[in-house]
Design an enzyme around this catalytic site. Sequence first.
Site, short mmCIF file in Angstrom:
data_model
loop_
_atom_site.label_atom_id
_atom_site.label_comp_id
_atom_site.label_asym_id
_atom_site.label_seq_id
_atom_site.Cartn_x
_atom_site.Cartn_y
_atom_site.Cartn_z
N SER A 75 0.87 -1.19 0.02
CA SER A 75 0.04 -0.07 -0.05
C SER A 75 0.77 1.27 -0.06
O SER A 75 2.13 1.07 0.62
CB SER A 75 -0.91 -0.07 1.06
N1 SAM Z 1 -0.81 -5.06 4.18
C1 SAM Z 1 -0.37 -5.21 2.87
C2 SAM Z 1 1.21 -4.75 2.96
O1 SAM Z 1 1.59 -3.67 3.85
O2 SAM Z 1 1.71 -4.92 1.92
C3 SAM Z 1 -1.13 -4.68 1.78
C4 SAM Z 1 -1.39 -5.87 0.79
S1 SAM Z 1 -2.26 -5.61 -0.50
C5 SAM Z 1 -3.07 -4.06 -0.68
C6 SAM Z 1 -3.74 -6.69 0.05
C7 SAM Z 1 -3.46 -8.06 0.59
O3 SAM Z 1 -4.49 -8.74 0.98
C8 SAM Z 1 -3.02 -8.97 -0.75
O4 SAM Z 1 -2.04 -9.36 -0.59
C9 SAM Z 1 -4.26 -9.85 -1.01
O5 SAM Z 1 -3.66 -11.05 -1.26
C10 SAM Z 1 -4.80 -10.08 0.41
N2 SAM Z 1 -6.15 -10.68 0.61
C11 SAM Z 1 -7.08 -10.30 -0.31
N3 SAM Z 1 -8.06 -11.02 0.06
C12 SAM Z 1 -8.02 -11.81 1.24
C13 SAM Z 1 -8.57 -12.56 2.13
N4 SAM Z 1 -9.80 -12.98 1.70
N5 SAM Z 1 -7.82 -13.05 3.22
C14 SAM Z 1 -6.50 -12.86 3.45
N6 SAM Z 1 -5.92 -11.89 2.46
C15 SAM Z 1 -6.61 -11.37 1.50
#
Ligand code: SAM
Length: 225
Positions: A75
């Site tokens: 992000s």
């Molecule tokens: N917090 C992260 C960082 O600091 O890099 C942001 C990563 S990205 C914006 C969002 C993440 O949410 C992705 O890695 C995606 O795979 C994960 N994601 C999406 N749906 C999800 C779910 N149902 N359960 C767990 N992770 C999920």
Amino acid sequence: MRLHALPESKLRGEGMTSQRARDRLATRLKDEGIGDLRVLEVIRRLPRHLFIDEALASRAYENTALPIGHGQTISQPWVVARMTEALIENGLPERVLEVGTGSGYQAAVLASLGVQVHTVERIEELLRQARRRFRQLGLEVRSRHDDGNLGWSDEAPFDAIILTAAGEGIARQLSEQLKPGGVLVAPVGPSGQQVLWRLRKNEDESLDTEQLGEVSFVPLLGGLA
Ligand code: SAM
């Protein structure tokens, strides 16, 4: 923050990944409205370049989201800072659940603030890389490969919950895993129309809701990958 298991030069960075680049990012976030000095200091110290591919390291301290593979992103630093502020505004929570580990950067920011972080990620390869980073940086973060929509019931309830992917709403299972007095911060809505929400759970289990502004996140998906 305890730092080990990494060559000093890699940790320190140089040029576009140097301490000066981190200082400039923290100053920019302050200029753009981030007021919590604890958050700014953690962002100033944390080596964001270690959370992305080396090929993109020179862009690590730009205030922008960057690809981390598998169609996902780390992000934008301003958004990480704003969500962290919103989570800790009324005091540092003891135990936090993060849904969407991704690169591990948001979890590392929270852990560096002294919060006990539990993070859930559905893409196993991303989780494996994030775990390596936590180890390298000496950060104690508990993590799990699972569908974060389910929360982490064995470890619930949490003082705070943060979602870093946008769903159509907030799953009841998640709000049920929040302690009375707790705070949940999450982006909600379809691409192009997402809003950051903060929910507070009252002692009688009712929820107060508040909109914190427009955001842009990858979608919260179901199941494992
Ligand atoms: N917090 C992260 C960082 O600091 O890099 C942001 C990563 S990205 C914006 C969002 C993440 O949410 C992705 O890695 C995606 O795979 C994960 N994601 C999406 N749906 C999800 C779910 N149902 N359960 C767990 N992770 C999920």
